[in-house]
Design a protein around this motif. Structure first.
Motif, PDB file in Angstrom:
ATOM      1  N   GLU A  10      41.144  46.781  32.191  1.00 14.07           N
ATOM      2  CA  GLU A  10      42.397  47.461  31.966  1.00 14.07           C
ATOM      3  C   GLU A  10      42.526  48.640  32.624  1.00 14.07           C
ATOM      4  N   GLY A  11      41.500  49.563  32.942  1.00 18.03           N
ATOM      5  CA  GLY A  11      41.730  50.983  33.543  1.00 18.03           C
ATOM      6  C   GLY A  11      41.129  50.888  34.821  1.00 18.03           C
ATOM      7  N   ASN A  12      40.529  49.856  35.517  1.00 20.19           N
ATOM      8  CA  ASN A  12      40.012  49.644  36.946  1.00 20.19           C
ATOM      9  C   ASN A  12      40.482  48.768  37.623  1.00 20.19           C
ATOM     10  N   SER A  13      41.229  48.868  38.650  1.00 22.92           N
ATOM     11  CA  SER A  13      41.644  47.847  39.586  1.00 22.92           C
ATOM     12  C   SER A  13      40.610  47.212  40.295  1.00 22.92           C
ATOM     13  N   GLU A  14      39.969  48.336  40.451  1.00 25.90           N
ATOM     14  CA  GLU A  14      38.758  47.970  41.522  1.00 25.90           C
ATOM     15  C   GLU A  14      37.330  48.364  41.007  1.00 25.90           C
ATOM     16  N   MET A  15      36.411  47.476  40.952  1.00 29.93           N
ATOM     17  CA  MET A  15      35.108  47.688  40.417  1.00 29.93           C
ATOM     18  C   MET A  15      33.881  47.305  41.238  1.00 29.93           C
ATOM     19  N   SER A  16      33.052  48.145  41.721  1.00 30.80           N
ATOM     20  CA  SER A  16      31.866  47.641  42.501  1.00 30.80           C
ATOM     21  C   SER A  16      30.825  46.779  41.701  1.00 30.80           C
ATOM     22  N   PHE A  17      29.868  46.049  42.396  1.00 34.11           N
ATOM     23  CA  PHE A  17      29.244  45.050  41.479  1.00 34.11           C
ATOM     24  C   PHE A  17      28.239  46.108  40.898  1.00 34.11           C
ATOM     25  N   SER A  68      27.675  35.394  39.323  1.00 35.93           N
ATOM     26  CA  SER A  68      27.796  34.276  38.030  1.00 35.93           C
ATOM     27  C   SER A  68      28.735  34.675  37.104  1.00 35.93           C
ATOM     28  N   PHE A  69      28.310  35.952  36.788  1.00 39.37           N
ATOM     29  CA  PHE A  69      28.959  36.404  35.450  1.00 39.37           C
ATOM     30  C   PHE A  69      30.373  36.632  35.871  1.00 39.37           C
ATOM     31  N   ILE A  70      30.674  37.212  36.929  1.00 35.02           N
ATOM     32  CA  ILE A  70      32.351  37.427  37.441  1.00 35.02           C
ATOM     33  C   ILE A  70      32.926  36.038  37.555  1.00 35.02           C
ATOM     34  N   ILE A  71      32.155  35.023  38.148  1.00 31.70           N
ATOM     35  CA  ILE A  71      32.772  33.484  38.089  1.00 31.70           C
ATOM     36  C   ILE A  71      33.282  33.084  36.463  1.00 31.70           C
ATOM     37  N   ASP A  72      32.119  33.247  35.584  1.00 32.79           N
ATOM     38  CA  ASP A  72      32.330  32.939  34.381  1.00 32.79           C
ATOM     39  C   ASP A  72      33.473  33.550  33.854  1.00 32.79           C
ATOM     40  N   VAL A  73      33.860  34.923  34.020  1.00 28.69           N
ATOM     41  CA  VAL A  73      35.142  35.585  33.579  1.00 28.69           C
ATOM     42  C   VAL A  73      36.127  35.131  34.176  1.00 28.69           C
ATOM     43  N   LEU A  74      36.166  34.692  35.498  1.00 23.92           N
ATOM     44  CA  LEU A  74      37.520  34.383  35.904  1.00 23.92           C
ATOM     45  C   LEU A  74      37.617  32.770  35.414  1.00 23.92           C
ATOM     46  N   ARG A 103      42.427  38.080  35.762  1.00 26.77           N
ATOM     47  CA  ARG A 103      42.777  37.632  37.043  1.00 26.77           C
ATOM     48  C   ARG A 103      42.470  38.574  38.472  1.00 26.77           C
ATOM     49  N   ALA A 104      41.480  38.024  38.966  1.00 21.86           N
ATOM     50  CA  ALA A 104      40.904  39.164  39.796  1.00 21.86           C
ATOM     51  C   ALA A 104      40.197  38.340  41.045  1.00 21.86           C
ATOM     52  N   ARG A 105      39.911  38.787  41.891  1.00 21.94           N
ATOM     53  CA  ARG A 105      39.454  38.362  43.167  1.00 21.94           C
ATOM     54  C   ARG A 105      38.164  39.075  43.587  1.00 21.94           C
ATOM     55  N   MET A 106      37.138  38.321  43.833  1.00 26.26           N
ATOM     56  CA  MET A 106      35.779  38.880  44.159  1.00 26.26           C
ATOM     57  C   MET A 106      35.393  38.994  45.670  1.00 26.26           C
ATOM     58  N   ASP A 107      35.048  39.993  46.320  1.00 24.38           N
ATOM     59  CA  ASP A 107      34.478  40.397  47.624  1.00 24.38           C
ATOM     60  C   ASP A 107      33.052  40.382  47.686  1.00 24.38           C
ATOM     61  N   GLN A 108      32.444  39.310  48.029  1.00 23.17           N
ATOM     62  CA  GLN A 108      30.820  39.354  47.984  1.00 23.17           C
ATOM     63  C   GLN A 108      30.487  40.258  49.017  1.00 23.17           C
ATOM     64  N   ALA A 121      31.783  43.035  50.358  1.00 19.48           N
ATOM     65  CA  ALA A 121      31.897  44.476  50.004  1.00 19.48           C
ATOM     66  C   ALA A 121      31.428  44.661  48.591  1.00 19.48           C
ATOM     67  N   ARG A 122      30.883  43.491  48.066  1.00 24.55           N
ATOM     68  CA  ARG A 122      30.138  43.812  46.765  1.00 24.55           C
ATOM     69  C   ARG A 122      31.191  44.614  45.691  1.00 24.55           C
ATOM     70  N   LYS A 123      32.508  43.986  45.594  1.00 19.99           N
ATOM     71  CA  LYS A 123      33.411  44.575  44.833  1.00 19.99           C
ATOM     72  C   LYS A 123      34.290  43.397  44.076  1.00 19.99           C
ATOM     73  N   VAL A 124      34.851  43.825  42.836  1.00 20.13           N
ATOM     74  CA  VAL A 124      35.858  42.969  42.390  1.00 20.13           C
ATOM     75  C   VAL A 124      37.177  43.688  42.143  1.00 20.13           C
ATOM     76  N   TYR A 125      38.436  43.025  42.626  1.00 16.69           N
ATOM     77  CA  TYR A 125      39.583  43.560  42.560  1.00 16.69           C
ATOM     78  C   TYR A 125      40.498  42.978  41.406  1.00 16.69           C
ATOM     79  N   VAL A 126      40.842  43.782  40.549  1.00 20.09           N
ATOM     80  CA  VAL A 126      41.563  43.169  39.601  1.00 20.09           C
ATOM     81  C   VAL A 126      43.258  43.158  39.609  1.00 20.09           C
TER      82      VAL A 126
END
Length: 381
Positions: A289-296, A312-318, A324-329, A331-336
């Protein structure tokens, strides 16, 4: 009114005698002679032994016999047939085995549909039909949703106590059939039947509702439960404290609760590992909710995961589509891009208002620009 098939083209009295003879041949303890006390007594005796036909090898024959009894029951004035209908429904609930149970379900549903919409007996028949549906795991054949349920009884609504009893049964049956979403809606409807004056009487229902919601792996939006009067009545108790953790707290708050009340959590029938999984998902939603970008690394620390568990956790979330997010392996980041809110209070309403106002202003700006372009073209020509 549905036209009910008759067992045989005879008067009620003659049909009763045919039934007596039929069940006598099956070895039932019944005489072949018609009762001198009238057709109701005949039906009382027939219904008392009608389960003898359950031994017949042909299910079509069994259904025909039972439907014949239905055809007689609906021709008796309902005020004289109430006890007979109840006794017949009780017999249907005793049909053992899947195939025989399906026959009983169809016959019971025919009985329900054959009664006048204004008959109070429809409630009692439907209650027994749901019991039969439970035995054969066919609740979807007789229950669609709460709105349809209310519509079925619109002409003759059950009492509040009757509806509560029915909703409890439906909740139990739906849970047993793994229809957790429908079960949750039924339970919320049940709790909504209580008022501020009698909310204290709903204690058991409220606890059952909370436990079912927490245990369901597909239920994540728990905030609405806190607004229900029977749930509010539990404030200050451990069950309400646990619900509050799942509604708005993060994983560490649950771990603290579990550390201090481990036996209590297990006494509720809740699985700690399943609770952990749900709390991690809820915590991630709150972080998103408060972070459009999070590191692994952030995800790993906040959710107390091993390094190799993050992806695998992020995949389960999606997969839940809650975020709704995109995972960049690399850069090891998640873009929400968006997330569903765990709670929807004043702040969320304000955010929605601001978003709609911005959308309206943008539309107005676009409209003004289009008018300006149109005027320019008009003057140029």
């Amino acid at each position: 009114m549905i036209v009910v098939p008759v067992f045989i083209e005879l008067s009620l009295e003659d049909q009763a005698q045919e039934f007596r003879a039929y069940f006598k041949r099956l070895g039932a303890e019944i005489s072949e002679e018609k009762s001198s006390k009238g057709i109701e007594d005949d039906l009382h005796k027939i219904i008392g032994v009608c389960d003898a036909c359950f031994k017949e090898p042909n299910e079509i024959e069994i259904e025909s016999v039972l439907n014949g009894i239905v055809s007689m029951l609906v021709l008796i004035p309902v005020e004289r047939a109430e006890n007979l209908i109840l006794a017949f429904c009780e017999k249907l609930t005793k049909a053992h085995g899947h195939k025989l149970g399906l026959v009983a379900l169809r016959v019971g549903w025919l009985m329900f549909q054959s009664l006048d919409d204004h008959s109070s007996m429809r409630y009692h028949v439907y209650y027994h039909v749901v019991q039969v549906a439970k035995h054969v795991d066919q609740v979807q054949a007789v229950f669609k949703d709460v709105d349809c349920l209310k519509q079925q009884f619109a002409a003759c609504p059950p009492s509040n106590e009757q509806m509560q009893k029915l909703l409890r049964l439906l909740h139990e049956v739906l849970l047993g059939s793994k229809k957790s979403e429908q079960a949750a809606k039924v339970m919320v409807e049940l709790l909504g039947t209580y008022t501020a004056e009698n909310a204290s009487q709903a204690r058991e229902d409220a606890q059952r509702c909370i436990m079912a919601a927490l245990a369901d792996p597909s239920t994540f939006l728990l905030d609405p439960l806190l607004a229900l009067k029977p749930v509010r009545f539990l404030e200050g108790e451990l069950i309400h404290d646990l619900l509050s953790v799942f509604v708005s707290e993060k994983l560490p708050a649950y771990l603290d609760f579990y550390k201090n009340h481990k036996e209590y959590v297990h006494s509720l029938g809740l699985d700690h590992e399943q609770n952990m999984k749900k709390m991690r998902l809820l915590t991630f939603m709150q972080l998103a909710e408060g972070n459009s970008e999070m590191s692994f690394e952030t995800v790993q620390q906040e959710l107390q995961l091993e390094e190799d568990e993050v992806e695998s956790f992020i995949i389960d979330v999606l997969k839940t589509k809650l975020v709704r997010a995109r995972m960049d392996q690399a850069a090891r980041k998640v873009y929400v891009s968006s997330t569903m809110h765990r709670t929807f209070g004043r702040a969320q309403w304000q955010q929605l208002r601001d978003l709609l106002l911005s959308w309206r202003n943008n539309l107005q700006s676009t409209q003004d620009s289009m008018k300006s372009v149109a005027l320019h073209i008009e003057h140029s020509s």
